[in-house]
Design a protein around this motif. Structure first.
Motif, PDB file in Angstrom:
ATOM      1  N   THR A  38       0.717  -1.177   0.046  1.00 36.13           N
ATOM      2  CA  THR A  38      -0.119  -0.102   0.122  1.00 36.13           C
ATOM      3  C   THR A  38       0.753   1.239  -0.049  1.00 36.13           C
ATOM      4  OG1 THR A  38      -0.174   0.294   2.434  1.00 36.13           O
ATOM      5  CG2 THR A  38      -1.651  -1.154   1.360  1.00 36.13           C
ATOM      6  N   GLY A  39       1.930   1.120   0.655  1.00 37.94           N
ATOM      7  CA  GLY A  39       2.982   2.453   0.610  1.00 37.94           C
ATOM      8  C   GLY A  39       3.657   2.708  -0.526  1.00 37.94           C
ATOM      9  N   VAL A  40       3.662   2.024  -1.475  1.00 37.57           N
ATOM     10  CA  VAL A  40       4.163   2.161  -2.809  1.00 37.57           C
ATOM     11  C   VAL A  40       3.245   2.085  -3.838  1.00 37.57           C
ATOM     12  CG1 VAL A  40       6.625   1.148  -1.905  1.00 37.57           C
ATOM     13  CG2 VAL A  40       4.930  -0.351  -3.203  1.00 37.57           C
ATOM     14  N   SER A  41       2.321   1.808  -3.748  1.00 34.24           N
ATOM     15  CA  SER A  41       1.131   1.947  -4.829  1.00 34.24           C
ATOM     16  C   SER A  41       0.313   3.519  -5.007  1.00 34.24           C
ATOM     17  CB  SER A  41       0.026   0.892  -4.386  1.00 34.24           C
ATOM     18  OG  SER A  41       0.651  -0.339  -4.473  1.00 34.24           O
ATOM     19  N   LYS A  42       0.782   4.004  -6.144  1.00 35.43           N
ATOM     20  CA  LYS A  42       0.062   5.196  -6.650  1.00 35.43           C
ATOM     21  C   LYS A  42      -1.788   5.087  -6.484  1.00 35.43           C
ATOM     22  CE  LYS A  42       3.857   6.532  -9.477  1.00 35.43           C
ATOM     23  NZ  LYS A  42       4.170   6.869 -10.885  1.00 35.43           N
ATOM     24  N   GLN A  43      -1.902   3.851  -6.770  1.00 35.90           N
ATOM     25  CA  GLN A  43      -3.427   3.571  -6.666  1.00 35.90           C
ATOM     26  C   GLN A  43      -3.404   2.205  -5.928  1.00 35.90           C
ATOM     27  OE1 GLN A  43      -6.360   4.611 -10.091  1.00 35.90           O
ATOM     28  NE2 GLN A  43      -4.599   4.098 -11.401  1.00 35.90           N
ATOM     29  N   LEU A  44      -4.639   2.008  -5.187  1.00 39.25           N
ATOM     30  CA  LEU A  44      -4.523   0.702  -4.546  1.00 39.25           C
ATOM     31  C   LEU A  44      -5.857   0.124  -5.027  1.00 39.25           C
ATOM     32  CD1 LEU A  44      -3.269  -1.165  -2.634  1.00 39.25           C
ATOM     33  CD2 LEU A  44      -4.508   0.137  -0.654  1.00 39.25           C
ATOM     34  N   LEU A  45      -6.264  -1.136  -5.052  1.00 43.06           N
ATOM     35  CA  LEU A  45      -7.239  -1.912  -5.623  1.00 43.06           C
ATOM     36  C   LEU A  45      -7.330  -3.225  -4.646  1.00 43.06           C
ATOM     37  CD1 LEU A  45      -9.950  -2.542  -7.435  1.00 43.06           C
ATOM     38  CD2 LEU A  45      -8.147  -3.707  -8.872  1.00 43.06           C
ATOM     39  N   VAL A  46      -8.385  -3.024  -3.767  1.00 42.62           N
ATOM     40  CA  VAL A  46      -8.566  -4.099  -2.788  1.00 42.62           C
ATOM     41  C   VAL A  46      -9.927  -4.848  -2.900  1.00 42.62           C
ATOM     42  CG1 VAL A  46      -7.125  -2.930  -1.170  1.00 42.62           C
ATOM     43  CG2 VAL A  46      -9.508  -2.674  -1.011  1.00 42.62           C
ATOM     44  N   ASN A  47     -10.161  -5.992  -2.186  1.00 40.58           N
ATOM     45  CA  ASN A  47     -11.429  -6.773  -2.185  1.00 40.58           C
ATOM     46  C   ASN A  47     -12.184  -6.225  -1.307  1.00 40.58           C
ATOM     47  OD1 ASN A  47     -13.113  -8.850  -2.165  1.00 40.58           O
ATOM     48  ND2 ASN A  47     -11.420 -10.492  -2.083  1.00 40.58           N
ATOM     49  N   ALA A  48     -13.416  -5.911  -1.743  1.00 41.24           N
ATOM     50  CA  ALA A  48     -14.443  -5.377  -1.009  1.00 41.24           C
ATOM     51  C   ALA A  48     -15.093  -6.149  -0.018  1.00 41.24           C
ATOM     52  CB  ALA A  48     -15.662  -4.238  -1.821  1.00 41.24           C
ATOM     53  N   THR A  49     -15.129  -7.501  -0.439  1.00 41.89           N
ATOM     54  CA  THR A  49     -15.919  -8.657   0.304  1.00 41.89           C
ATOM     55  C   THR A  49     -14.923  -9.115   1.626  1.00 41.89           C
ATOM     56  OG1 THR A  49     -14.560 -10.423  -0.711  1.00 41.89           O
ATOM     57  CG2 THR A  49     -16.602  -9.533  -1.744  1.00 41.89           C
ATOM     58  N   GLN A  50     -14.002  -8.171   1.897  1.00 43.57           N
ATOM     59  CA  GLN A  50     -13.284  -8.458   3.196  1.00 43.57           C
ATOM     60  C   GLN A  50     -13.017  -7.313   4.209  1.00 43.57           C
ATOM     61  OE1 GLN A  50      -9.316 -10.222   2.290  1.00 43.57           O
ATOM     62  NE2 GLN A  50     -10.077 -12.083   2.907  1.00 43.57           N
ATOM     63  N   PRO A  51     -14.059  -7.120   4.848  1.00 45.39           N
ATOM     64  CA  PRO A  51     -14.028  -5.983   5.844  1.00 45.39           C
ATOM     65  C   PRO A  51     -12.706  -5.634   6.373  1.00 45.39           C
ATOM     66  CG  PRO A  51     -16.175  -7.233   6.114  1.00 45.39           C
ATOM     67  CD  PRO A  51     -15.126  -8.138   5.303  1.00 45.39           C
ATOM     68  N   PHE A  52     -11.787  -6.857   6.945  1.00 49.88           N
ATOM     69  CA  PHE A  52     -10.800  -6.610   7.423  1.00 49.88           C
ATOM     70  C   PHE A  52      -9.489  -5.896   6.644  1.00 49.88           C
ATOM     71  CE2 PHE A  52      -6.238  -8.011   8.276  1.00 49.88           C
ATOM     72  CZ  PHE A  52      -6.274  -7.948   9.608  1.00 49.88           C
ATOM     73  N   LEU A  53      -9.533  -6.445   5.541  1.00 51.56           N
ATOM     74  CA  LEU A  53      -8.792  -5.679   4.479  1.00 51.56           C
ATOM     75  C   LEU A  53      -9.220  -4.302   4.087  1.00 51.56           C
ATOM     76  CD1 LEU A  53      -6.303  -6.048   2.445  1.00 51.56           C
ATOM     77  CD2 LEU A  53      -8.119  -6.878   0.720  1.00 51.56           C
ATOM     78  N   LEU A  54     -10.556  -3.771   4.114  1.00 49.85           N
ATOM     79  CA  LEU A  54     -10.990  -2.554   3.892  1.00 49.85           C
ATOM     80  C   LEU A  54     -10.464  -1.720   4.897  1.00 49.85           C
ATOM     81  CD1 LEU A  54     -14.766  -3.409   2.596  1.00 49.85           C
ATOM     82  CD2 LEU A  54     -12.573  -2.451   1.161  1.00 49.85           C
ATOM     83  N   ASP A  55     -10.736  -2.125   5.924  1.00 45.36           N
ATOM     84  CA  ASP A  55     -10.302  -1.690   7.496  1.00 45.36           C
ATOM     85  C   ASP A  55      -8.889  -1.117   7.153  1.00 45.36           C
ATOM     86  OD1 ASP A  55     -11.002  -0.177   9.964  1.00 45.36           O
ATOM     87  OD2 ASP A  55      -9.665  -1.982  10.611  1.00 45.36           O
ATOM     88  N   HIS A  56      -7.999  -2.111   7.065  1.00 44.60           N
ATOM     89  CA  HIS A  56      -6.273  -1.936   7.236  1.00 44.60           C
ATOM     90  C   HIS A  56      -5.929  -1.088   5.736  1.00 44.60           C
ATOM     91  CE1 HIS A  56      -6.652  -4.570  10.465  1.00 44.60           C
ATOM     92  NE2 HIS A  56      -5.362  -4.340  10.421  1.00 44.60           N
ATOM     93  N   THR A  57      -6.890  -0.669   4.857  1.00 41.46           N
ATOM     94  CA  THR A  57      -6.483   0.147   3.732  1.00 41.46           C
ATOM     95  C   THR A  57      -7.106   1.287   3.549  1.00 41.46           C
ATOM     96  OG1 THR A  57      -7.572  -1.192   2.215  1.00 41.46           O
ATOM     97  CG2 THR A  57      -5.697  -2.109   2.409  1.00 41.46           C
ATOM     98  N   SER A  58      -7.894   1.769   4.562  1.00 42.52           N
ATOM     99  CA  SER A  58      -9.055   2.826   4.384  1.00 42.52           C
ATOM    100  C   SER A  58      -8.243   4.167   4.334  1.00 42.52           C
ATOM    101  CB  SER A  58      -9.874   2.984   5.558  1.00 42.52           C
ATOM    102  OG  SER A  58      -9.246   3.021   6.774  1.00 42.52           O
ATOM    103  N   ALA A  59      -6.947   4.272   4.683  1.00 41.47           N
ATOM    104  CA  ALA A  59      -6.397   5.504   4.698  1.00 41.47           C
ATOM    105  C   ALA A  59      -5.440   5.776   3.346  1.00 41.47           C
ATOM    106  CB  ALA A  59      -5.231   5.519   5.735  1.00 41.47           C
ATOM    107  N   HIS A  60      -5.553   4.990   2.515  1.00 37.12           N
ATOM    108  CA  HIS A  60      -4.921   5.082   1.039  1.00 37.12           C
ATOM    109  C   HIS A  60      -5.717   6.355   0.311  1.00 37.12           C
ATOM    110  CE1 HIS A  60      -3.171   4.526  -2.974  1.00 37.12           C
ATOM    111  NE2 HIS A  60      -2.104   3.950  -2.148  1.00 37.12           N
ATOM    112  N   PRO A  61      -4.872   7.263  -0.072  1.00 38.53           N
ATOM    113  CA  PRO A  61      -5.857   8.464  -0.756  1.00 38.53           C
ATOM    114  C   PRO A  61      -6.460   7.955  -2.168  1.00 38.53           C
ATOM    115  CG  PRO A  61      -3.375   8.820  -1.163  1.00 38.53           C
ATOM    116  CD  PRO A  61      -3.655   7.357  -0.134  1.00 38.53           C
ATOM    117  N   ARG A  62      -5.922   6.860  -2.786  1.00 43.21           N
ATOM    118  CA  ARG A  62      -6.604   6.415  -3.971  1.00 43.21           C
ATOM    119  C   ARG A  62      -7.053   5.307  -4.126  1.00 43.21           C
ATOM    120  NH1 ARG A  62      -2.922   8.401  -8.920  1.00 43.21           N
ATOM    121  NH2 ARG A  62      -4.992   7.980 -10.132  1.00 43.21           N
ATOM    122  N   ARG A  63      -7.736   4.738  -3.143  1.00 45.74           N
ATOM    123  CA  ARG A  63      -8.299   3.297  -3.025  1.00 45.74           C
ATOM    124  C   ARG A  63      -9.418   2.876  -3.893  1.00 45.74           C
ATOM    125  NH1 ARG A  63     -10.644   0.701   2.231  1.00 45.74           N
ATOM    126  NH2 ARG A  63     -12.314   1.536   1.471  1.00 45.74           N
TER     127      ARG A  63
END
Length: 450
Positions: A205-230
């Protein structure tokens, strides 16, 4: 650090697998006179000397004192970054790098989609490359999926579809798009703890200009919520699965029944690839029909065919209990005998047991080093299970237990190292035990430039 920065330094290579060989070859091509020392296993010494006669080959695992003789250590991904010798080397000011890190330093202009995740990363990366090539985009498929990046250092492409393992995410440079397909506990022996594994995965997440994550995983969504271009996939507003169809918002795009890679989880992998393609500003809707021609990767829910009256499915890549649950979910409605067990990494099987209590397959056979532990927790949960010592005995028992026309599934939920060299070796042996020609189980199609 670029390869040219190694000039004049004392350099050690640690690991003589394909990644190690690629590092040696890439450094030799640019710095032919640079002395290199290789640390490898005793069994690899002869092959290493034949590979490069100029190497100083040491058939041993280096300790801190051995590494202190060098300025730079280029390690292979399978060498844990948390080995005491490497931690001491870093503390002493020794630079520890890798083939992945060297490639990113050499190719800062490359348009990279870097895909990681506990499960689904290989299939998603391969689908992405397949779809992009269907649009006529010159695309590279490489990384952890089977081709080291340094083998392609002199190649050019419009798009680089790169799979990164949790061992490599901390070694990546800036990427245009990072993709995280899923996040469960895995490889705890390499990372040392569940928390460190998660932290290492999320380094992408720290080296990705854009970040694409799996919306079916609440845990993953929570841990990536701060990314500015998720961005997300698996959400009804974007690429997702609904009613047996891959959809883009409200638009039905592709029937899951037309996928050759079975299971809803593979349809979700396809959604990730389509969303990634779209994020890179390619026409994902135009690319979607090419899903019909994507061949499933070997050892990943791979239908081997029918033999001796049974259907055989090779899911040897399954190394977590949750992966086994996904495999069973893709085969609902069939009489399935599932073979589980292998090298014991201490993973928690309680969720598997709970699901088996509610939706048990026709039969479960536990085998391998952790077979007794799996069998014990299943029996304690009131789930019937057969137990054998190894895979050969499990296959023989499966033939007896499975009704004619039923399915025998190898989805171990554990690594292979108790009996086999790797998951591919295990899958080939399973196919051979089932009666298939192992030469027909080809490697991953499309690696490299295409």
């Amino acid at each position: 650090m670029r390869i040219a920065d190694l000039a004049g330094k004392r350099v050690a290579i640690w690991g003589f697998g394909r990644e190690g060989k690629a590092a040696i070859a890439a450094i030799r091509a640019r710095l032919p006179a640079l002395p290199l020392t290789l640390f490898c296993s005793p069994a690899e010494v002869t092959a290493a000397n034949a590979f490069d006669a100029a190497l100083v080959v040491r058939g041993e695992e280096p300790d801190a004192a051995a590494l202190a003789m060098f300025d730079v250590v280029v390690k292979s991904p399978g060498i844990s970054a948390y080995k005491p010798a490497l931690l001491a080397a870093r503390e002493a000011g020794i630079r520890v790098t890798s083939g992945t890190a060297l490639w990113f330093a050499e190719k800062p202009e490359a348009r990279v989609v870097a895909v990681t995740g506990t499960k689904g990363k290989s299939t998603t990366t391969a689908i992405l490359a397949h779809l992009a090539r269907g649009l006529g985009v010159r695309t590279v498929l490489a990384g952890n999926i089977g081709m080291p990046l340094l083998e392609l250092l002199d190649d050019a492409a419009e798009l680089w579809a790169i799979e990164l393992s949790s061992f490599q995410t901390g070694e990546a440079g800036p990427v245009e798009l990072g993709v995280i397909t899923s996040l469960y506990e895995e490889h705890l022996d390499w990372h040392g703890s569940r928390e460190r594994y998660i932290d290492d995965k999320l380094k992408l997440t720290g080296v990705s200009k854009q970040l694409l994550v799996n919306a079916t995983q609440p845990f993953l969504l929570d841990h990536t919520s701060a990314h500015p271009r998720r961005l997300v996939f698996g959400d009804a507003k974007g690429w997702h699965v609904a009613g047996g169809t891959i959809c883009r918002g409200a638009q039905a795009v592709f029937e899951i029944a037309n996928l050759r890679a079975p299971g809803e989880h593979n349809a979700l992998n396809a959604c990730a690839a389509l969303a990634a393609l779209e994020a890179m500003e390619f026409d994902a809707l135009k690319a979607a029909p090419s899903l019909a021609t994507f061949r499933p990767l070997p050892h990943r829910l791979q239908p081997l065919g029918e033999h001796d009256g049974f259907h055989w499915v090779n899911d040897s890549i399954s190394t977590t209990p949750l992966a086994t649950l996904a495999a069973l979910g893709s085969l609902q409605g069939r009489a399935v005998t599932v073979i589980v067990g292998g090298h014991d990494r201490g993973l928690d099987w309680s969720e598997f047991v709970a699901e088996m209590k509610a939706h048990a397959p026709h039969a479960i056979i536990a085998q391998g080093a952790n077979g007794p532990r799996i069998a014990r927790v299943l029996r304690e949960g009131g789930v019937a299970v057969e137990e054998t010592g190894d895979l050969a005995a499990a296959v023989a028992r499966a033939r007896t237990l499975t009704p004619a026309g039923g399915t025998i599934l190898l989805s171990p939920g554990a690594p292979s190292f108790d009996q086999f060299h790797d998951y591919a070796d295990r899958g080939r042996h399973f196919a051979e035990m089932a009666g298939f020609d192992v030469h027909e189980i080809v490697g991953i199609e499309g690696l490299g430039v295409g």
